[in-house]
Design an enzyme around this catalytic site. Structure first.
Site, mmCIF file in Angstrom:
data_model
loop_
_atom_site.group_PDB
_atom_site.id
_atom_site.type_symbol
_atom_site.label_atom_id
_atom_site.label_comp_id
_atom_site.label_asym_id
_atom_site.label_seq_id
_atom_site.Cartn_x
_atom_site.Cartn_y
_atom_site.Cartn_z
ATOM 1 N N CYS A 84 15.587 84.419 118.562
ATOM 2 C CA CYS A 84 15.679 84.959 119.912
ATOM 3 C C CYS A 84 16.267 86.355 119.842
ATOM 4 O O CYS A 84 17.391 86.532 119.367
ATOM 5 C CB CYS A 84 16.568 84.064 120.776
ATOM 6 S SG CYS A 84 16.973 84.800 122.362
ATOM 7 N N CYS A 126 23.244 87.188 124.722
ATOM 8 C CA CYS A 126 23.368 86.010 125.579
ATOM 9 C C CYS A 126 24.525 85.128 125.118
ATOM 10 O O CYS A 126 25.340 84.699 125.923
ATOM 11 C CB CYS A 126 22.062 85.225 125.551
ATOM 12 S SG CYS A 126 22.194 83.543 126.146
ATOM 13 N N CYS A 164 22.602 80.206 122.535
ATOM 14 C CA CYS A 164 22.052 79.361 121.459
ATOM 15 C C CYS A 164 22.746 79.657 120.135
ATOM 16 O O CYS A 164 22.186 80.314 119.248
ATOM 17 C CB CYS A 164 20.549 79.570 121.353
ATOM 18 S SG CYS A 164 19.666 78.955 122.791
ATOM 19 N N CYS A 217 12.322 81.321 128.160
ATOM 20 C CA CYS A 217 13.441 80.775 127.388
ATOM 21 C C CYS A 217 13.002 79.489 126.714
ATOM 22 O O CYS A 217 12.313 78.661 127.318
ATOM 23 C CB CYS A 217 14.601 80.519 128.351
ATOM 24 S SG CYS A 217 15.917 79.497 127.681
ATOM 25 N N GLN A 277 22.108 65.953 136.111
ATOM 26 C CA GLN A 277 22.089 66.359 134.705
ATOM 27 C C GLN A 277 20.855 67.204 134.399
ATOM 28 O O GLN A 277 19.752 66.876 134.844
ATOM 29 C CB GLN A 277 22.096 65.117 133.805
ATOM 30 C CG GLN A 277 23.397 64.334 133.845
ATOM 31 C CD GLN A 277 24.458 64.885 132.898
ATOM 32 O OE1 GLN A 277 24.308 65.972 132.353
ATOM 33 N NE2 GLN A 277 25.533 64.141 132.721
ATOM 34 N N TYR A 334 34.032 59.502 139.778
ATOM 35 C CA TYR A 334 33.301 60.774 139.685
ATOM 36 C C TYR A 334 31.809 60.520 139.920
ATOM 37 O O TYR A 334 30.952 60.964 139.151
ATOM 38 C CB TYR A 334 33.457 61.430 138.309
ATOM 39 C CG TYR A 334 34.855 61.650 137.783
ATOM 40 C CD1 TYR A 334 35.597 62.775 138.156
ATOM 41 C CD2 TYR A 334 35.438 60.777 136.883
ATOM 42 C CE1 TYR A 334 36.867 62.998 137.644
ATOM 43 C CE2 TYR A 334 36.715 60.994 136.359
ATOM 44 C CZ TYR A 334 37.421 62.110 136.756
ATOM 45 O OH TYR A 334 38.670 62.343 136.239
ATOM 46 N N GLU A 351 33.688 59.444 145.258
ATOM 47 C CA GLU A 351 33.404 60.863 145.033
ATOM 48 C C GLU A 351 34.125 61.675 146.111
ATOM 49 O O GLU A 351 34.119 61.298 147.288
ATOM 50 C CB GLU A 351 31.891 61.109 145.093
ATOM 51 C CG GLU A 351 31.462 62.554 145.166
ATOM 52 C CD GLU A 351 31.872 63.375 143.972
ATOM 53 O OE1 GLU A 351 32.351 64.506 144.174
ATOM 54 O OE2 GLU A 351 31.736 62.884 142.835
ATOM 55 N N ASP A 383 33.005 59.720 134.230
ATOM 56 C CA ASP A 383 32.219 60.839 133.699
ATOM 57 C C ASP A 383 32.847 62.137 134.207
ATOM 58 O O ASP A 383 32.320 62.790 135.103
ATOM 59 C CB ASP A 383 30.766 60.701 134.165
ATOM 60 C CG ASP A 383 29.845 61.744 133.546
ATOM 61 O OD1 ASP A 383 30.328 62.552 132.715
ATOM 62 O OD2 ASP A 383 28.651 61.771 133.898
ATOM 63 N N CYS A 440 31.659 65.222 128.112
ATOM 64 C CA CYS A 440 30.909 66.390 127.640
ATOM 65 C C CYS A 440 31.794 67.296 126.793
ATOM 66 O O CYS A 440 31.418 68.423 126.494
ATOM 67 C CB CYS A 440 30.301 67.153 128.808
ATOM 68 S SG CYS A 440 31.487 67.717 130.017
#
Length: 408
Positions: free
Chosen positions: A34, A40, A43, A117, A241, A270, A291, A339, A366
């Protein structure tokens, strides 16, 4: 979107962008370069083959969770390209009048022009390119952050991978969009696959992409998509997601780890627009979903009705405070799904999980580092982390999603 979801989404947004590989390049081709990678900064694993990336991520996960929980494996993608169902593109006008669109250069607000992209849905990239082409003929001014003049700030495109529905969101500083009907007609002529177009009004001076007001220009103002057999309504503001292919695998594993038999009372903390809780409801006796964000709760209620699910209750509240009040009333939950955002859970939330005392906790994370911290806390308060699985949600970046089972 709750504050936590915004933070999580913002973390995920950093995994962008790179130019699409040539058609003949296969999975794991390290030659997929790229030209914008350095500017950027998204990646970070572009020089590795896909197999090398997965091995590196699994190694990192095992090192981070060593002595806390055994890591059973790393689940990768069959095709690690064009997996993002949401694309945000910023716009700017160069000194010569040329309009460019793309991503902000790392650490700046200077636009790096990106035509296509390798992470993003190709339909979305094509729509953004054609919107850029229409702006000049419709005399639509690009917003200038320094002067405060102009109209268009961003374009967001959301795609339902299962449904094929496409939403285009034009983010502008004003609700007045010149020749909006003709603009919509011209865009739909180029892309008849677009199912809804929304004008989002954002006159804020911070870095948030979306404002609070949405004006529907065409269609229903939302799209629907299917995930794990459930249909979900996705509005411009909804958290959903961005990699639905891997999300399906991740959620199926999370529900499998819970070992539901149809007799359990489940807590979905969550909960967002209700994804995990609604999918788990078919295997549980009752699901309680909590929530803080009122818009997300409204979407969640709509999603339950849309799927004819009647054993899920939604509450607009702080999940931690809600669980504490349940414990004080001597109410129980057999399983808690959590989560949290990238920052993980705070001690107040974790102590509320301990107070509620479920037999099992399924933690979707995550961020392996905050996961390790939170697992240590739960280990000190009567829980044992039994197994963890890594999922590659953001190929070509260093991010790792993890699902972990804890038991009393």
């Amino acid at each position: 979107m709750s504050g936590g979801e915004k933070e999580k989404a913002a973390g995920a947004e950093k995994t962008k962008k790179a130019v699409s590989p040539k058609a003949e390049q296969k999975k794991g081709a390290s030659s997929a370069k790229c030209p914008y990678q350095k500017k950027c900064g998204g990646c970070t694993y572009l020089k590795l083959s896909y197999e090398e990336q997965l091995a590196k991520k699994e190694q990192f996960l095992k090192k981070t969770l060593k002595g806390i929980v055994p890591v059973k494996g790393m689940v990768g993608m069959e095709n690690p390209y064009h997996y993002r169902n949401k694309v945000n593109s910023a716009f700017a006008r160069k000194k010569d009048g040329t309009i460019v669109s793309g991503i902000y250069e790392k650490g700046t607000h200077k636009i790096v022009p990106v035509e296509e992209c390798l992470l993003e849905d190709q339909r979305a990239d094509a729509i953004i390119r054609d919107i850029r082409g229409l702006l000049k003929s419709f005399k639509i001014m690009i917003y200038n952050e320094d002067s405060g003049y102009g109209l268009l700030r961003h374009v967001m495109v959301r795609t339902g991978f299962a449904s094929g529905e496409i939403m285009v969101v034009l983010v502008c500083v004003s609700p007045v969009f010149p020749s909006k009907n003709n603009f919509v007609k011209a865009l739909r002529k180029l892309h008849p696959e677009i199912t809804t177009i929304v004008l989002n009004v954002n006159d804020r001076t911070d870095s948030m992409v979306l404002g609070k007001r949405d004006i529907v220009l065409f269609g229903r103002g939302y799209i629907e998509d299917e995930l794990c057999g459930c249909t979900f309504r996705i509005s411009p503001q909804s958290f959903y997601q961005v990699n639905p292919i891997q999300t399906k695998k991740l959620y199926e594993k999370a529900i499998s780890l819970a070992g539901l038999t149809g007799n359990e009372r489940v807590m979905d903390a969550y909960c967002g627009i209700g994804t995990i809780g609604l999918i788990a409801s078919r295997d549980a006796k009752e699901v309680i979903s909590v929530e803080l964000n009122p818009d997300a709760v409204r979407d969640a209620v709509t999603n339950a009705r849309r799927n004819q699910i009647k054993n899920v209750s939604f509450y607009q509240n702080d999940a931690g405070a809600f669980m504490v009040s349940m414990a004080e009333r001597s109410e129980k939950a057999d399983v808690v799904f959590m989560d949290p955002p990238r920052a993980g859970s705070d001690e107040a939330f974790l102590s509320s999980v301990v107070a509620l005392s479920p037999e099992k906790v399924v933690y979707v994370s995550c961020n392996p580092e905050t996961l390790a911290r939170d697992l240590r806390y739960l280990a000190k308060h009567g829980y044992r982390a039994k197994e963890a699985w890594g999922y590659d949600m953001f190929a070509w970046s260093e991010h790792v999603e993890t699902v972990c089972l804890l038991g009393k």
